[in-house]
Enzyme design. Sequence first.
Site, mmCIF file in Angstrom:
data_model
loop_
_atom_site.group_PDB
_atom_site.id
_atom_site.type_symbol
_atom_site.label_atom_id
_atom_site.label_comp_id
_atom_site.label_asym_id
_atom_site.label_seq_id
_atom_site.Cartn_x
_atom_site.Cartn_y
_atom_site.Cartn_z
ATOM 1 N N ASN A 9 -79.375 6.069 74.817
ATOM 2 C CA ASN A 9 -79.838 4.726 74.454
ATOM 3 C C ASN A 9 -81.359 4.751 74.544
ATOM 4 O O ASN A 9 -81.913 4.706 75.637
ATOM 5 C CB ASN A 9 -79.234 3.692 75.421
ATOM 6 C CG ASN A 9 -79.750 2.283 75.135
ATOM 7 O OD1 ASN A 9 -80.452 2.059 74.149
ATOM 8 N ND2 ASN A 9 -79.397 1.345 76.001
ATOM 9 N N TRP A 10 -81.991 4.843 73.393
ATOM 10 C CA TRP A 10 -83.455 4.947 73.386
ATOM 11 C C TRP A 10 -84.116 3.616 73.749
ATOM 12 O O TRP A 10 -85.317 3.573 73.971
ATOM 13 C CB TRP A 10 -83.949 5.403 72.007
ATOM 14 C CG TRP A 10 -83.714 6.852 71.710
ATOM 15 C CD1 TRP A 10 -83.055 7.761 72.493
ATOM 16 C CD2 TRP A 10 -84.143 7.569 70.542
ATOM 17 N NE1 TRP A 10 -83.052 8.990 71.877
ATOM 18 C CE2 TRP A 10 -83.711 8.906 70.688
ATOM 19 C CE3 TRP A 10 -84.844 7.213 69.383
ATOM 20 C CZ2 TRP A 10 -83.953 9.888 69.719
ATOM 21 C CZ3 TRP A 10 -85.094 8.185 68.415
ATOM 22 C CH2 TRP A 10 -84.653 9.513 68.588
ATOM 23 N N LYS A 11 -83.338 2.532 73.711
ATOM 24 C CA LYS A 11 -83.896 1.187 73.932
ATOM 25 C C LYS A 11 -85.081 0.980 72.984
ATOM 26 O O LYS A 11 -85.061 1.514 71.870
ATOM 27 C CB LYS A 11 -84.263 1.000 75.412
ATOM 28 C CG LYS A 11 -83.075 1.329 76.330
ATOM 29 C CD LYS A 11 -83.271 0.920 77.759
ATOM 30 C CE LYS A 11 -82.045 1.306 78.563
ATOM 31 N NZ LYS A 11 -82.131 0.901 79.963
ATOM 32 N N HIS A 100 -74.930 -4.751 76.658
ATOM 33 C CA HIS A 100 -75.832 -4.107 77.615
ATOM 34 C C HIS A 100 -76.422 -5.171 78.540
ATOM 35 O O HIS A 100 -76.692 -6.298 78.118
ATOM 36 C CB HIS A 100 -76.946 -3.360 76.867
ATOM 37 C CG HIS A 100 -77.708 -2.434 77.747
ATOM 38 N ND1 HIS A 100 -78.670 -2.890 78.621
ATOM 39 C CD2 HIS A 100 -77.626 -1.102 77.941
ATOM 40 C CE1 HIS A 100 -79.155 -1.845 79.295
ATOM 41 N NE2 HIS A 100 -78.521 -0.746 78.907
ATOM 42 N N GLU A 102 -79.293 -5.598 79.609
ATOM 43 C CA GLU A 102 -80.577 -6.143 79.145
ATOM 44 C C GLU A 102 -80.335 -7.248 78.121
ATOM 45 O O GLU A 102 -81.072 -8.237 78.075
ATOM 46 C CB GLU A 102 -81.452 -5.005 78.577
ATOM 47 C CG GLU A 102 -82.012 -4.146 79.705
ATOM 48 C CD GLU A 102 -82.224 -2.678 79.347
ATOM 49 O OE1 GLU A 102 -82.297 -2.333 78.162
ATOM 50 O OE2 GLU A 102 -82.317 -1.874 80.300
ATOM 51 N N GLU A 172 -72.296 0.361 83.879
ATOM 52 C CA GLU A 172 -73.725 0.473 84.169
ATOM 53 C C GLU A 172 -74.101 -0.536 85.249
ATOM 54 O O GLU A 172 -74.365 -1.715 84.931
ATOM 55 C CB GLU A 172 -74.551 0.187 82.903
ATOM 56 C CG GLU A 172 -74.355 1.179 81.786
ATOM 57 C CD GLU A 172 -75.602 1.291 80.904
ATOM 58 O OE1 GLU A 172 -76.015 2.411 80.635
ATOM 59 O OE2 GLU A 172 -76.164 0.247 80.522
ATOM 60 N N GLY A 178 -82.812 2.170 85.179
ATOM 61 C CA GLY A 178 -84.262 2.303 85.128
ATOM 62 C C GLY A 178 -84.939 2.237 86.486
ATOM 63 O O GLY A 178 -86.156 2.103 86.577
ATOM 64 N N SER A 217 -79.784 5.571 85.572
ATOM 65 C CA SER A 217 -80.600 6.666 86.123
ATOM 66 C C SER A 217 -79.895 8.025 86.111
ATOM 67 O O SER A 217 -80.061 8.818 87.041
ATOM 68 C CB SER A 217 -81.087 6.314 87.539
ATOM 69 O OG SER A 217 -81.898 5.156 87.503
ATOM 70 N N GLY A 238 -80.525 6.342 79.483
ATOM 71 C CA GLY A 238 -81.714 5.651 78.990
ATOM 72 C C GLY A 238 -82.923 6.562 79.061
ATOM 73 O O GLY A 238 -83.123 7.447 78.224
ATOM 74 N N GLY A 239 -83.727 6.400 80.107
ATOM 75 C CA GLY A 239 -85.002 7.110 80.240
ATOM 76 C C GLY A 239 -84.913 8.615 80.005
ATOM 77 O O GLY A 239 -85.732 9.184 79.273
#
Length: 256
Positions: A9-11, A100, A102, A172, A178, A217, A238-239
């Site tokens: 997930n590049w966001k 998600h 977010e 999640e 993050g 993470s 993600g990151g």
Amino acid sequence: MRKGLVAANWKMNGLSQSNDALLDAIISGLKVVELPEGAQAETLICPPAIYLQQVREKLEGSWIQLGGQNVHPAKSGAFTGEISAGMLSDTGCTHVIIGHSERRELFGETDRFIAEKFSAAQSCNLIPVLCVGETQAQREAGSTAETVLGQLYAVLGHAGIDAFKQAIIAYEPVWAIGTGLTASPDQAQEVHSLIRKTISEQDESVGEQIRIIYGGSVKAANAATLFAQPDIDGALVGGASLVAEEFVSICASFAG
Ligand code: 13P
């Protein structure tokens, strides 16, 4: 045996030039990852919508799949700025991330709205990756199970158990996204097994075959221990998905 899935997930990250470089490195890195016989893991990349076309072109000829990060439930119409399931599918997507945290927190998406997105995605043959998870406060208050199952029931109630034959669930925990705090393999396994049990109560075979992936993470250093848990079928990253060596190494962890 359930097939693994490692999803990126590049966001809201990347620009066309850096996307090209990242994809080149991932594609060449994955080619050298040798999975042992019998081990199976799919790879999925979910870039920002504006780059779906770019990523699709780059991924042509590879086995990596393409997914959206969001979808609107309506088929078409006056929804400025939104993207329909039909558009995602038309652009080459096979999956879309739904619910998600977010989107729930920053954009006020409700369980009901998320359930509608889930059905809209499936109506265009997209596989929804349904995210569920509790906040730190909910975990501390002892309401992890209630929160996660509430989010799950909202979609089950709307779409029905059969809809979960073609869906993926991503657990999640919000406090692990993050933050560098990963749920321990035991903490994650406990919730994954609860989700599977809940689905199995409605249909045993759906519970057995549905993939439940973990997000929060995930990195090269912790992927293998998470994947070793019986009910963790992969990761939503993600990151670390923005760093080619990390992402390739997470994918390779399925071989471990
Ligand atoms: P991080 O891997 O950056 O914690 O993000 C997880 C996530 O939200 C994936 O959807």
